[in-house]
Scaffold this motif. Sequence first.
Motif, short mmCIF file in Angstrom:
data_model
loop_
_atom_site.label_atom_id
_atom_site.label_comp_id
_atom_site.label_asym_id
_atom_site.label_seq_id
_atom_site.Cartn_x
_atom_site.Cartn_y
_atom_site.Cartn_z
N ASP A 127 0.83 -1.21 0.00
CA ASP A 127 0.00 0.00 0.00
C ASP A 127 0.86 1.26 0.00
O ASP A 127 0.60 2.19 -0.76
CB ASP A 127 -0.92 0.02 1.23
N ARG A 165 2.47 1.72 -3.43
CA ARG A 165 1.53 2.30 -4.40
C ARG A 165 1.29 3.78 -4.13
O ARG A 165 1.25 4.60 -5.06
CB ARG A 165 0.20 1.54 -4.36
N LEU A 166 1.13 4.12 -2.86
CA LEU A 166 0.89 5.51 -2.48
C LEU A 166 2.08 6.39 -2.85
O LEU A 166 1.93 7.48 -3.39
CB LEU A 166 0.60 5.59 -0.98
N PHE A 181 2.25 6.84 -6.63
CA PHE A 181 1.21 7.78 -7.04
C PHE A 181 1.66 9.22 -6.74
O PHE A 181 1.56 10.10 -7.59
CB PHE A 181 -0.10 7.47 -6.31
N LEU A 226 -6.42 13.21 -2.32
CA LEU A 226 -6.57 11.77 -2.55
C LEU A 226 -5.66 10.95 -1.64
O LEU A 226 -6.07 9.92 -1.10
CB LEU A 226 -6.27 11.43 -4.01
N VAL A 227 -4.44 11.42 -1.44
CA VAL A 227 -3.52 10.73 -0.53
C VAL A 227 -4.08 10.74 0.89
O VAL A 227 -4.06 9.74 1.60
CB VAL A 227 -2.11 11.36 -0.59
N LEU A 261 -7.25 11.02 1.83
CA LEU A 261 -8.41 10.12 1.89
C LEU A 261 -7.98 8.66 1.98
O LEU A 261 -8.56 7.87 2.72
CB LEU A 261 -9.33 10.34 0.69
N TYR A 262 -6.96 8.31 1.24
CA TYR A 262 -6.44 6.95 1.27
C TYR A 262 -5.90 6.62 2.67
O TYR A 262 -6.14 5.54 3.20
CB TYR A 262 -5.34 6.78 0.22
N ALA A 263 -5.18 7.55 3.25
CA ALA A 263 -4.62 7.34 4.59
C ALA A 263 -5.73 7.22 5.64
O ALA A 263 -5.67 6.36 6.52
CB ALA A 263 -3.67 8.47 4.94
N LYS A 267 -8.74 6.19 5.19
CA LYS A 267 -9.42 4.91 5.00
C LYS A 267 -8.69 3.78 5.72
O LYS A 267 -9.32 2.90 6.32
CB LYS A 267 -9.51 4.60 3.50
N SER A 268 -7.39 3.84 5.74
CA SER A 268 -6.62 2.78 6.39
C SER A 268 -6.58 2.93 7.91
O SER A 268 -6.11 2.03 8.61
CB SER A 268 -5.20 2.74 5.83
#
Length: 133
Positions: free
Chosen positions: A4, A7-8, A11, A40-41, A43-45, A47-48
Amino acid sequence: MGADIFRLACFAVAVSAAAMTVRAYKPELGQQAAIAAAALVLLYAVKSMGGVFETLRGLLNEYGVPSEFLSLLIKLTGIVYMAQFAADLCRDAGESAIAGRVELAGRIMVVTLCLPVIKSALDMIKGVIGGAR
């Protein structure tokens, strides 16, 4: 988890390179692309973070800590991350004075939210000291 972050990171590097290239021709568009990528980064963080809070909930239940403390912890974490995120975006836009005020406001909000916890801790200390006399 390792995949993860890989990928982050890929990106973030790709979007940073693209934003830098676009910024050379259209500065305002490059800034908007960087802000969108940062969102976006974030939001991804966020979520985890769900698994972290579930683990904390289990620990709090196991040790008999009131569930309000988990709610407080989630709010505090949100304030800290959002204030830092907003301040970083302000700095990237060249507005360091605004960034500093955002960080100050975040600190004030954190202290304000912590007051009930401080009161509870002082009440417990008072109870222990009062019971020892």
